[in-house]
Design an enzyme around this catalytic site. Structure first.
Site: not given
Length: 972
Positions: A536, A539, A612
């Site tokens: 997770d 980015e 999300d």
């Protein structure tokens, strides 16, 4: 999970409630991005000038160099704006007809980033041989293709590249004259011009006005060339302006798809032109967007710069290999044409033109470039149960026990960040997880797995060995100075990030996942091979960074700025983690590593999810569209979190979301730490029983899903297929994105994503019979397309079998998918109007790579009318006839149907065959050359009829034919 913006102290931030909607002010719009403003302003000037506009870029015909051996041509390009700046153009024609077009600055003050394609491509493409380029007075051209109907032409003045088929333009680069490669320059030049143009301190002197001869093209100001501010951050831009503007036109294609990840329709809406759907371009800039909008061109977690353009005649595609932030404007000047404008912050022009002409061809061409989805571990196609967070070892054991008590299948339990002491990944918090290995073994005893999160940020503390080793090895991302370690804030507090562009980090990272002690350094000895990984925040998400990510002037290996590689960054972390999981055991096993951030080529590594999302009907609906869009761009192993990450969905919504989830390639339920517990066994009746049936349906259909994954791994065809892929000539279906097919199985699904629905409409594009999967009701389509209305009460999910399909399932409920390995099969034979059907089934051990050595089973089932009143259902081996097409990346020359895996399952049989749509009751049913079988027949509508109604059903009971052998059953 998702970050929130840092206000005050980090720890005060973590206590904030999550009830914050998307904070659009945290992310740039085009008007707040200097290079996007410049690109859009350029397009506006061209639009205003109309026919008088002419691109300043030209090819020097005298510079053309043709390589007769490898179908490559090179030429010098100049811009009339800057005659002293040199550019180099190169075209390469691949052996499958793909055309690669490259443009770079030559002998510039600095080097443009040119490595994006090397990360995305699975290997260097093979070039065609023997193609002849012809250099004329006005253009350079080559004709190729099996029918010699494809042509690539390069116009000299102005520079324009056209891909044609049958004499018609399919793709045009710089057709509207928006190409602009901002060259590297010295800042002192700008300062000198300003000083000459205006000296306000010189009294009595005449101000010299200098005409800007380039203003017609570039504008009259240096907009954010050397520095750019956004909110409280300043981007130093040490290299100055280096953006690339390129218009890509599809003159004969009125629909475009792709460029994920965005929460929007599959058929991409317009952003410019008359009455655009959005006012900002689509943005590709991997970002951690909190509670994202359900309809927006905003960038999200991943970026794949590939676009398909479609018409009833042909399909083409473009892959723009650029790793920097990119904005894409789309307009539809006519119903049959599309204009796109790509504006990237940095990098060379490296565009691959995919000539099609069918959707299947485009998928195959892109797959040969960037690879296909790795064939996953079979268990990873089961149900995944996750939340932020299961709080202890006992909590995990309790959840597993409750699933078993309620007879609900599940394959994987997940742990979010709270398992780790002070969020130091790999390091268990022994207060709550005192026995991680024993806990994992308890889960594995039922054939299940654990997935544990490992995020990319490392807590900056000397007592964390993973960080300390990375620091000592000097493999962390550096700040803009190029010295030391970049420091940002994330879940761990003060953090640094491994630079996975640095080859020195690769083997080191792999060593961290070893379950045995390393000779030197840390290894994850409190782990087992039954633990897989969740990446997770890659980015990367940085709470105190600009746009909640890393500053663009941070430095990676090789001296490249983060701006050059931002969209690629997350893929490398994902890839290296997957390699670590694969190589941690003596016999490599297929890893499961979920990623949030992705780029072109990420499909080779593993699965992604849509981030999300919110527990709303809108997010449920757009999740279906996003998964379809990811499949178009090759990222087929995709899904949205069931129930939504945020919020507390009501039971009706949760049930509908499970119905969506079981028809997603990746099927996981997940929830935020502030939500109420919503494991399916906690539901009241009748909702609990409905969800139990939904889960069991997923497990019964696992053979369908695994077979679809095999096909995708070889061909690149999407696992969930939108309407236009299956019926490319049906214009009425080009925009359909709320129903889809599962692989080549013939399963058609229309999930219900609206509240209080008791019926829905389904579109059937062909003159064929479609059977309700549950009731066997036969619906009739039309060659002109037809909408049918079907029941959709809460316990009903509209699922249909296309006439002409044979569906293999396993109907015995089990606790997890590995326990189904030796279970028998049921075959549903859905006869077409002509009384025929086919299907296939792929099986292997689902864990290792032994299938690459030929240890698998691949069968074809066929129903045909051998005589007027006789239907013959047969099974034959497919791999022996197609060994080179059985397994991705492995060209098997021979195949042994009695291989080791086939022997393991040699006793697995077909326990039931259900035949839908027979014309009449049979006189006899027998194994060819054998005795009469037990069967029963219920009369009903025949496949060849024109009326609708419940179809006839023939049930053949336990024919005792084996799944691994050839056989035939004759229905007379």
């Amino acid at each position: 999970m998702r970050s929130v913006v840092l206000f005050g102290s980090f720890y005060a931030l973590l206590a904030l409630p999550h009830a914050l909607a998307v904070k659009s002010q945290d992310f740039k719009t085009c008007s707040q991005s200097g290079f996007c403003r410049r690109g859009r302003a350029l397009a506006a000037r061209a639009q205003e000038a109309q026919s008088s506009w002419k691109s300043p870029y030209t090819v020097d015909p005298s510079s053309i160099v043709i390589s007769p051996e490898d179908s490559t041509v090179k030429a010098a390009v100049k811009s009339s704006l800057y005659p002293e700046i040199k550019f180099g153009l190169e075209l390469r024609i691949h052996d499958d007809g793909v055309v690669r077009v490259l443009l770079d600055e030559v002998d510039g003050l600095k080097k443009r980033y040119d490595e994006a394609a090397s990360w995305a491509l699975v290997s260097e493409p093979k070039l065609s041989k023997g193609i002849r380029w012809a250099a004329g007075k006005k253009e350079l051209r080559a004709v190729f293709g099996e029918k010699n109907d494809i042509e690539v032409a390069v116009d000299y003045d102005p520079l324009r590249v056209r891909l044609r088929r049958g004499g018609e333009d399919q793709i045009v680069l710089n057709g509207r004259g928006l190409l602009h490669m901002e060259h590297f320059r010295s800042q002192t030049l700008k300062e000198t011009i300003e000083e000459v143009a205006s000296d306000e301190n010189a009294e009595g002197q005449e101000v010299l006005q200098v005409e800007n001869v380039r203003a017609w093209f570039e504008g009259d100001s240096e907009d954010a060339y050397w520095e750019e501010k956004f909110s409280s951050w300043t981007d130093s831009k040490p290299k100055g302006p280096e953006s690339l503007s390129l218009d890509i036109t599809f003159p004969n294609h009125g629909t475009v798809y792709g460029i994920p990840q965005h929460a929007t329709n599959l058929s991409l809406p317009s952003t410019t032109g008359d009455s655009p759907s959005y006012t900002d371009p689509f943005r590709l800039y991997n970002a951690d967007v909190f509670e994202y909008l359900a309809s927006s061109p905003m960038s999200l977690y991943g970026s794949i710069p590939v676009m398909h353009a479609h018409s009833a005649d042909t399909t083409v595609g473009v892959f723009n290999a650029v790793g920097s932030e990119t904005w894409i404007d789309i307009s539809y000047p006519t119903k049959k044409s599309t204009h796109t404008h790509w504006i990237s912050e940095s990098g060379i022009m490296d565009v691959f033109l995919l000539p099609g002409p069918t959707p299947e061809d485009v998928f195959a061409q892109y797959a040969r470039l960037t690879g296909t989805t790795a064939l996953p571990a079979h268990w990873s196609l089961g149900y995944h149960q996750c939340r932020w967070n299961y709080v202890s070892s006992d909590d995990v054991r309790t959840v597993q026990r409750r699933f078993d008590e309620e007879d609900m299948p599940v394959d994987v339990f997940w742990l979010d960040i709270e398992y780790a002491q002070d969020h130091k990944y790999f390091i268990w918090d022994h207060k709550t997880f005192p026995d991680p290995v024993e806990m994992t073994n308890d889960v594995a005893a039922a054939g299940r797995k654990m997935v544990v999160i490992v995020d990319p940020h490392l807590k900056r503390t000397s007592d964390y060995p993973v960080y300390q080793e990375a620091s000592d090895l000097d493999i962390l991302v550096k700040p803009k100075s190029g010295e030391g370690e970049y420091e940002g804030w994330c879940w761990t507090g003060s953090s640094s990030w491994i630079d996975h562009f640095n080859p020195a980090s690769w083997d080191w990272w792999i060593s961290k996942f070893k379950t045995t002690k390393n000779d030197t350094g840390f290894s994850w000895t409190e782990s087992t091979e039954d633990i897989h990984i969740w990446n997770d925040m890659n980015e990367p998400s940085i709470f105190n960074g600009p746009e909640i990510t890393m500053p663009k002037d941070s430095i990676h290996h090789g001296g490249w700025e983060h701006r050059d590689v931002h969209n690629i960054n997350g893929m490398l972390f994902h890839n290296n983690t997957a390699q670590a999981v694969r190589l941690r055991s003596d016999i490599p096993k297929r890893p499961f590593v979920l990623t949030r951030s992705f780029f072109a080529g990420s499909q080779r590594v593993g699965a992604m999810w849509t981030g999300d999302n919110l527990g709303t009907w809108d997010h449920m609906a757009v999740g279906v569209k996003m998964v379809l869009a990811n499949g178009i761009a090759g990222m087929a192993f995709a899904g949205s979190d069931v129930g939504g990450f945020f919020g507390n969905p009501e039971p009706e919504m949760l049930v509908r979301w499970y119905q969506v989830g079981i028809f997603s390639p990746f099927f996981r339920a997940h929830a935020h730490i502030d939500t109420k517990r919503r494991e399916p066994f906690l539901l009241d009746e009748p909702y609990k029983s409905i969800v139990r049936d939904i889960l069991r349906l997923r497990y019964a259909m696992l053979p369908i899903w695994y077979t679809a994954f095999r096909e995708n791994s070889v061909t690149g065809m999407p696992i969930v297929r939108p309407h236009y892929v299956v019926f490319p000539q049906d214009t009425a279906g080009f925009a359909i994105d709320d129903q889809f097919f599962v692989g080549s199985s013939g399963i058609l699904v229309k999930p219900v994503t609206e509240k209080d629905k008791t019926e829905t409409t389904v579109y059937i594009a062909e003159d064929q019979v479609y059977y309700d999967y549950f009731t066997q009701y036969a619906y009739r389509g039309s060659s002109k397309g037809k909408h049918i209305t079907v029941a959709a009460e809460l316990h009903q999910v509209p699922v249909f079998i296309r006439g002409g399909s044979i569906i293999p399932t396993r109907e015995r409920p089990r606790r997890s998918s590995p326990l189904m390995k030796l279970d028998p099969f049921t075959l549903r034979v859905a006869l077409s109007k002509t009384g025929t059907a086919r299907g296939d089934l792929y099986l292997d051990d689902g864990v290792t790579y032994s299938h690459q050595q030929g240890d698998f089973v691949w069968r074809e089932f066929v129903a045909e009318q051998s005589h007027k009143k006789t239907t013959r259902i047969s099974s034959k081996d497919l791999a022996s006839h197609n060994p080179g097409k059985a397994v991705d990346g492995i060209a098997l020359t021979t195949f042994d149907p009695k291989n080791a895996f086939a022997k393991e399952i040699e006793e697995v049989r077909v326990e039931k065959i259900v035949v839908l749509g027979l014309n009449s009751k049979p006189r006899s049913v027998n194994v060819e050359g054998g005795a009469e079988l037990k069967w029963e027949f219920v009369p009903g509508v025949a496949a060849s009829d024109k009326k609708e109604g419940v179809s006839s059903v023939l049930i053949i009971k336990d024919p005792k034919v084996l799944i691994t052998t050839d056989w035939a059953i004759v229905i007379s």
